[in-house]
Structures are given as C-alpha cells and as structure tokens.
Write an enzyme that holds these catalytic residues in place. Structure first.
Site: not given
Lengths: 344, 677
Positions: B203, B284-286
């Site tokens: 991720d 929120q990384r996506g």
C-alpha cells in the site's frame, strides 16, 4: 592475499575429464559454459557419486591459461582492469601480469555470509583504525569457476546473494561499515540432490543450463567406470598420461570454440524457433529465451560452425529449459522434453 | 590498497530505456516516476525474467544529469532543500554536473549501510563524531532499486519507505543525530511466486505494475534480437538508441518544468476518490496516488490540467495493489492444487481404462477451465483402489530442514547488541562503539585502536520464522458447530500464548454455507487472533471440498514464502460433505448428479456422492502437493446413519485420524503438542 584464496584449490592430480564415462549431457553443459561464460552457469541435479565434482575439477584443467593481474584480489584481466587496478594504472603503476590457469573455487555449504561476500578487515581496523574491506569467496571466484555443492542446502539468503552476483557479474557489499562493489563474474556450477529438497524457482531460473545426471544403467558402462577408476587409482600419472592426448584435444577444441564464438551468427529461423519453443513449452519470462539462444550459438561454435541452426536450438533446449517449465507440485522435473520440442 | 567505491558504470552500460520492447504499462509507470520523484515509488510485480530490473536500471540512465553542490556528500540540489552541511556553507555554493545515481539495495544489506553510521576512521584518528552516510544519501535525486523486496527484512523496507514518503532520511544512532534530504525514485520488484508482499508494504508504494512476459512471438523475437545486440556490444547498442533516449530525456525535463503548473480540478479529484472507493482501497493513499500520477501524466503529455480521462488512465497503476481482497476486478487465481493435473497414479483403479491417462496427458492446455473439469461432477473419476505408497524421501527430510531460531554462525546478521550472550563478535559495531573514546584511550606506543570491555557488541542473527499451525474447521450447521468453533478459537489462542516466544504462527480456515473463508491468516499475535476471531460464523451446509481448496491456497502461499516450513494442519469436521466444489465456486452443476448417492467407487470409501469423491481427490492432492503434516479430527457425535468420510480422508492424506467426541480446548491443545513434534 592468502586469506581470500583459502577456498579449496584444485587437486594437482585430478581424474582426467576425457576419461569420464558417459554423462554426456553434463559434459556438454559444462563445456558450453566454459566456451561461453555468458550462458550463465549450470545446475547439475542428481544422486551422489555421479562424477559431478570430478567433471568440474578436471574440466578446469583443460582450460587455457588467462593473463591475470598477479596481485589483484579479484584476479582481474589486465586488458580490462578492475577499477582498483585502473586507479593504480592512473597513478602510474605498472601492473604485474602473469598467466594463470582457471581455478575451481568452492563454496562450502557451511559458509557464512562474511566469507562469501567479504567483510570488515580486522587487521586494518585494529592497526590503522580504518574500515577496510577484506575480500571473500566471491572476489576469489572472479574469472574462475565457482562450484557450489548441494546448492539447495545453502542458506536462502546466501543463495540470494550468490545469484545476484552471478547475474550481474558484480558483488555489491553494503554491510558492516563496508560499502563497495567489485567484479565477480564467474562460471557458476551448482549441484543438488533433489531428494534433499528443491531450490526456489527464482533461484533455479538464474542458472543458465540444467542437467540431470543418473547413475549409469548399462552394465557395460558401469564396468568401464570401475576399470578406469582402478587404473587411475593404481597409477594416476600413467592414467593421466594415457588420457592426456584426448584431454588436450578437448582443451584445444574449447580454445578454438572460444575464438570462434564472437563470429557465430543465428541462422535463418533460429530466433523464431527459440520463441516458438519457449511459448510452446510455456516457460516464464524472457531469461529462458536468451539462454536458449546463447546455448544454440555456443553449440555451433563448439562444433566449429559460424552459423547456428534450428537444430542447435532444439538441442540446446534440452539443456536450457528443463528447469524453466511449470511443474506439478512435488513432481519430478521433466528432462525428456525432446518429443515435446519435436512437436512444436 | 584501498578498494574503490561503486565500480559498475565504467564497466557496464545499462540497457537503454527506449529499447525496451512492449511493456507499455511498466514504461508509463517509470516515466511518471521520472517526471515526479514524489510519486512514492513503483512496485513491479511479475514472473522471473521479465525485464523488471533491466527497466529500473534503464530509468536511472534515462533521467537527465543533475546539478549538485560540489563536495556535498548527499548531492544536494543547489536550488532545492539543502542538507545541514550545505546550509552551513557560504553562498554561492560551487556546483557540478553528475549523472543520475542508480543505487541498488542488496538483499544482504544491513541497517547501518542503508541509513548510515558512525565514520570509524574519523572517530579513531581525529576523535570526531561524524557520519558515514548510507545508501539513502547516495540515492538522493536518483533511483533506488530493491529487487525481491518481499524478501527484505521488514525493518529495512519500512526505513526505505519512510524516507521515500517524507523525502527525508533520519539517522539516529551511536550518538549521531542528523537528517538529510532523501528524495529518490523508488523502484522495487518482486516475484509473487517467492512469497507475498505484506499489504501494508504494498500500500505504501505509489504505483504498481504487473509485469508479464511478452506472449506475441514477433515481439518476443524482437526482445531477443535487441538483447543479443546489446550483450554483444553494449556501447554500440547504446549509441544506436541514443537519439530516442535523448528525446525521452528532453521530454522528461520539459514535463518536470511543467509539473508545478498543472491544475487539478474538482472533477478530477472526485473521479479519483470515486475510483479509489470502487476499488475498495483503504485510507487516502489510493486517491492521492491517482491524482499525483494523473498530474505527472498531464505534464508528460504537455497538458495544462488533469482531466478525468487522465485519472481513469492511471487508476489501474495507482489502485491495483490497494484493492481489497474480494473486490478486485481480477478473480483470485485458482490455487495450484486445482490448476495442475493430478500426478500419475501409482496404483491403477480397477475400472480405469489404459488409454485414459494418456488422454489426460496430451489433451489441451493446462488451465483454469480444463482443471476444473477434472473436478467437476461429470468428470470425477475414481482414484486408486489402494493407497499409493508413502513418499518416504520428502517426509523423512522434514524434521531436518525445519528452520528454527538460529544460534550459531548462520542466518542473516540483522543488528548488533551490547548484551553479552556469546553470539559472535560484531566487529563493525564494536569498533563504532570504541571509536569515540580513542583520543582519550590511546597511548603513544599502543595500538591504533583500543577496545574495552563495554565496547563489545555481538551479532544478532535472524532465521526466517518459526513453525506454522493451520486449522481447517467445519463451521456448518450441524449439531456441534458452535462448540467446535469456540473450542478451536480457544485452542488457537492457547497455542499462540504458548508459542509466543517461539515465533510460531497459527491460522484458521473455516467452511460453512456454500464456501470457505480464511478467518485468520497465519499470525503470531494473540491480539490479532482475538480480534479476527471475535465473530465466528456458523451454519449452513458442509462445503468440505471448498474448505480443502482454501486450505491449499493458504498452504501454497505460506510454503512459497518459506519453503522450509513443514506446517501442521488440523482438519476438524464430522466428515459429511454435501456441497460440490462447483457450487462453492458459483458454477452450474447438475444437482441430481451431485447428490447421486449409492453405488460407491469400488474402494470401499464414501457412498459415491460427487461431493464425497471430490473431498477424497483433494485429500490426495493435498498430500502429494504440500510438505505438511495433516491430522483429521473426527468430531462426529455418532448418531447419523450416513457414512463418515473422516477416516477415508485421513488415509488419502496419509494423516492421523483422531476421534474427539467431546471437544475440549485442552484436548485440542494436547493434540497439537503431540503432533507438532
């Protein structure tokens, strides 16, 4: 300098290569590798006592001597000096050069990471307070044959490091306050007994060729082995002399093939055949394709031709692909792929 | 003679980026990273020999040369953030041009080499505490490449990812405390066959590409031709491709200039959030990765703003590794046990026609469709009438090859410890500990380095991991399902509490209703187990076959990560499967055939129902396919009239079969102790 060459050196009176009975796949795979080290080594699978290490050691004796910088810890080639030697040249030094035979450097299964990679030089640290590098087995193996018996029993992280170096021709050390890389380009010969466990697929794939050796089935051949072995034990010198001519012939043929190697071209349809076989047998990735092609080119050189044919590809596939085929769980590796190849 | 640092560039010319055949996604991801080093790294996932590392090296070669502060150990950008030593120097700083650095993190690296450590020489000779910076410093503004990142010890991967995310490397050790800028293009690769990459780790990479070998013969020939030309004469090959390289390079320079001026509108942000949500990516990384990548792509194409189309285009790269299980677009691959053909049978069943095996061998490509057919109701064939002989070799070796705590000189040297347990001297750490005191300790005629007792550091080495215990438990709605699950849960917790210091791990697969689920992926944490097993679903039918398939998938994964493992598998069921695999996998099947009981298969086991037969087939595959120890626990309370399959299954697996009518935690724990060596 002695510290780093303590790996077992060659027995001065080794059993002659030419006198090894049968085991033609193994012999051919070894020869291909010494003719063209770019093929990427050979993995020999098989039971104990099938002349694996004899073959490797005796083959080394047939190889032509190579010019070497005498006091370089990496045995570098004066025509292509390692950066350390290049620095010396730049400083106006003359490099001492001598003709040296290829050695078989052995990596024992119990070797530690420090011995393989090299480590912090204790003496320099104590006497000069300097973090200096003390070269390991990978340094000693540069331009030699690195022989790993029972490679499947080697600690995983050692195998990782070993194959990294084998793939890149460079050993990069980043540990114990040492940070450097040095040339480590060697012909890797690994042996394993599959009954004692498999090698991880990623690692198997890094070996250029793979052959299976079996104990001989033919009683006549087995008898021949015994006869020769006894003769050898009775009088090694006489035995070696008796086989000397054949050995020299092989040595010369290797030298000739090496010279021929750069001018060998792929004949019509060779590349297409390589790809067709790879796709047909379902090998992963592109590394197999390249090895297969190199194997075919080297076979042509070995047989004194300057053009590789599709026939060479088919023969090289028997050595370059068995370990790259997808397998059933725990199933034996398939070495009889000649029929499958023929059908493609 | 002092060995030189970093030789390769002089002897090897990297393969040119422009000459890489096909692999469009791979190239796009790397180019975007080249445009914006802040993308957070690219993860390359693919089979062996698919140009993963070639591409990473090629990227470094492609990137434009850098202007650096002359004499700076980090290679600071005179126009950007400065390291502390550069900041202290008077302006204007001297500058020079250097090629983009390519730094590879070798698997054998230690933490001190990555982050840096005390400079022993300086400390000893001058009595100064100064740092010898590590790989992170050298990689500043260049490419840091990690091959086989899944095999890297976790403390190192986190160190790298922290630096990649923050752009700053922090060094806190041996009395040193400093930080320096470390903005680099992180490229990592791994082969999933070699074991998974933890989801937390995956991720944290900005983009991810699945790399596959080229399947088109013409392209493959092209790959081969170029590679051969390159190997024959790397320099000439590079010159031949230089115009194209130069064009790409110029385009990167232009895109980098453009990058800060790209507008990201509301629409694009919404689209990114939408796609991330649809992929079920956590956190929120996506969407951030989506937006960043889309912005880099806009700069690469010379656009002024990020459109939703650009977001759509980069979404697969930014989200593929973040999609949560069960929600990803691609169905999970079939476990190997179903993909591959059965090994030839050693004992021929009485009804088997001689030609049948040959047909199986030659027919078609092994693949999903075909192998399912083997197990689908219409095709189920009887297995051997007698059991094949035990595979003595693989099992006899099992004990010897089990990997354990390492006390000797083997194993990876991970860190040094001042605790004295006789583990072998860590020279480097000892010297570093002694170094700062040298000025005061040294005597005129004494040795250059004086080491005292308290300086001694020992090497701490790590083996891969401890043992693995897997439960495969029947959660179907029979009488004692709830009790079975509860007992299993307390047994899991009990084993983990006992095993805490041995690094052993325990996992749980449960089956019930129409399918099976991995309720607890193998863990060594009592806490994780307690949390994951808070809810224990029970009820429904008995899809034993699905349970075994799920178990096989877990085994396959775990054994790939650590081939030296010999897991212990405990299967608890009352042995009455009634859901065929086809139903579990959502495929159509003939219910009449599936339920067709009676008749048997001639080996005296089961009554011939397809669900039964599948279970026995799978039992045999499990035994042949995995180096594991199986124990079947028959939890049948004994008042049914149907035949119980436990004993048959155990025989096909070469397993022990134990009947536990009254299930107690202590009983299960006892079983585990007895069979776990």
């Amino acid at each position: 300098m002695d510290k780093q060459t303590s790996a077992k050196s060659m027995n001065p009176a080794a059993y002659p290569f030419a006198a090894i009975v049968d085991q033609n796949d193994m012999k051919l795979a070894l020869i291909i590798n010494v003719v063209n080290p770019k093929v990427g080594g050979v993995l020999i699978r098989g039971e104990k006592g099938t002349a694996k290490s004899t073959a490797v050691r005796s083959l080394a004796r047939l190889l032509p001597a190579q010019p070497t910088v005498a006091d370089c810890p990496y045995n570098c080639d004066p025509a292509l000096p390692c950066p350390a030697c290049r620095e010396r040249l730049a400083a106006g030094e003359t490099l001492p050069v001598e003709e040296r035979r290829v050695r078989v450097v052995e990596l024992p299964v119990g070797a530690t990471e420090d011995r393989l990679l090299g480590t912090l030089d204790l003496e320099a640290a104590l006497s000069e307070g300097e973090a200096r590098f003390s070269p390991g087995i990978l340094a000693a193996a540069n331009r030699q044959i690195l022989y790993v018996d029972e490679v499947n029993l080697l600690d995983d992280h050692l195998v990782d490091v070993l194959l990294d170096a084998a793939a890149m021709g460079v050993n990069t050390v980043e540990r114990e306050s040492v940070s450097l890389s040095h040339p480590a380009s060697f012909t890797l010969v690994g042996t394993m007994n599959p009954e004692e466990g498999e090698l991880r697929p990623q690692l198997t794939d890094r070996f250029g060729l793979c052959v299976q050796v079996k104990g001989l089935a033919d009683p006549a051949l087995r008898q021949e082995v015994i006869v020769r072995q006894l003769a050898w034990e009775a009088d090694p010198a006489a035995f070696a002399a008796a086989w000397g001519e054949e050995g020299d012939a092989i040595g010369e043929a290797i030298a000739t093939a090496r010279e021929l190697m750069p001018s060998v071209q792929a004949g019509p349809g060779v590349l297409e055949r390589v790809v067709a076989i790879s796709l047909g047998l379902g090998t992963d990735g592109h590394r197999g394709d390249l090895t297969l092609l190199k194997g075919a080119l080297t076979l042509a050189a070995w047989e004194g031709r300057t053009e590789a044919t599709t026939g060479d590809v088919d023969r090289a596939a028997l050595l370059a692909l068995p370990h790259r085929l997808r397998r059933r769980p725990l199933a034996e590796m398939e070495f009889d792929i000649a029929d499958k190849i023929k059908r493609i | 003679m002092k060995p030189p640092r970093n030789i390769p560039p002089a002897t090897q010319t990297a393969y040119p980026f422009a000459a890489i055949v096909g692999q469009q996604r791979l190239k796009t991801a790397l180019l975007l990273l080249g445009v914006d080093l802040g993308l957070g790294g690219v993860l390359l996932r693919g089979e062996k020999g698919t140009a993963k590392s070639t591409a990473a090296r090629a990227l470094a070669r492609l990137l434009p040369p850098l202007t650096v502060v002359d004499g700076c150990p980090v290679g600071c950008d005179p126009a950007g953030a400065l390291c502390s030593s550069c900041a202290a120097r008077p302006a204007p700083l001297p500058v020079r041009q250097v090629p983009t650095p390519f730094v590879e993190l070798p698997l054998g690296a230690g933490e001190d080499c990555l982050a840096g450590s005390l400079d022993i020489g300086a400390a000893v000779r001058r009595g100064v505490l100064s740092a010898r910076l590590g790989l992170l410093a050298r990689a500043h503004r260049g490419v840091l490449y990690i091959d086989e990142v899944n095999l890297l010890p976790p403390h190192l991967s986190h160190l790298v990812l922290d630096a990649a995310a923050s752009g700053v490397a922090v060094l806190e050790r041996e009395g040193l405390s400093l930080s320096h800028p470390a903005r680099f293009a992180l490229v990592a690769s791994y082969n999933p066959e070699e074991g998974p990459l933890g989801p937390q780790l995956a991720d944290r990479f900005g983009l991810c590409v699945r790399v596959k070998g080229e399947q088109d013969p013409a392209l493959r020939v092209e790959v081969l031709q170029r590679r051969l030309a390159y190997e024959n004469d790397p320099a000439a090959f590079a010159i031949q491709w230089e115009p194209e390289e130069e064009a790409l390079r110029a385009r990167i320079v232009k895109a980098r200039e453009l990058l800060p001026h790209i507008e990201v509108g509301h629409e694009a942000r919404r689209q990114a959030a939408l796609l991330a949500a649809r992929a079920n990516s956590q956190g929120q990384r996506g969407e951030l990765a989506c937006i960043r990548a889309a912005r880099a792509l806009a700069a690469w194409r010379g656009r002024e703003s990020v459109t939703t189309e650009l977001v759509d285009e980069v979404a697969p790269l930014a989200l593929v590794h973040r999609a949560r299980e069960g929600q990803s677009q691609e169905p999970p691959p079939l476990p190997r046990i179903l993909r591959e053909e059965l090994p030839p049978e050693e004992v021929k069943p009485s009804r088997d026609e001689p030609s049948e095996r040959d047909m199986q061998k030659s027919g078609g490509q092994p693949g999903q469709e075909r192998s399912l057919r083997i197990l689908s109701p219409g095709e189920v064939r009887p297995v051997a009438t007698r059991l094949p002989a035990r595979e003595a070799t693989s099992r006899a070796q099992a004990g010897r090859r089990d990997s354990r705590e390492v006390t000797g000189a083997r194993g990876r040297y991970i860190r040094a410890s001042s605790q004295r347990l006789g583990r072998g001297l860590a020279l480097d750490a000892t010297f570093r500990a002694a170094a700062p005191h040298q000025k005061s300790r040294r005597t005129p005629d004494g040795p250059a380095l004086v080491v005292r007792e308290p300086d001694i550091r020992e090497k701490v080495r790590a083996a891969r991991r401890g043992r693995l215990l897997l439960f495969c438990v029947d959660a179907s709605g029979s009488m004692n399902a709830a009790a079975r699950m509860k007992t299993t849960k307390s047994a899991v917790l009990g084993v983990l509490t006992e095993a805490y210091q041995k690094r052993d791990r325990v996992g749980l697969v449960a089956f019930g209703g129409n399918g099976a689920r991995e309720l607890l992926p193998p863990t060594s944490s009592v806490e994780v187990a307690r949390r994951m097993l808070a809810e224990l679903p029970t009820g429904g039918k008995t899809p034993l076959a699905a349970g075994l398939v799920n178990l096989a998938a877990v085994l396959e994964r775990e054994l790939a990560a650590d081939p030296k493992l010999t897991p212990l598998v405990i299967i608890m069921t009352d042995g009455r499967p009634n859901v065929p695999l086809a139903a579990s996998q959502g495929l159509s099947y003939d219910p009449e055939k599936a339920g067709n009981k009676g008749g048997g298969w001639g080996d005296g086991w089961g009554d011939g129902g397809y669900a039964d037969r599948e279970v026995l087939n799978l039992a045999r595959r499990l035994r042949a396919g995995f180096r594991a120890r199986f124990v079947v626990v028959d939890t049948d309370t004994g008042h049914h009239h149907e035949i119980n399959l436990c004993r048959a299954m155990a025989e096909y697996m070469g397993a022990y079969c134990v009947s536990l009518r009254r299930l107690t935690t202590e009983g299960v724990l006892d079983l585990v102790r007895r069979h776990w060596e």
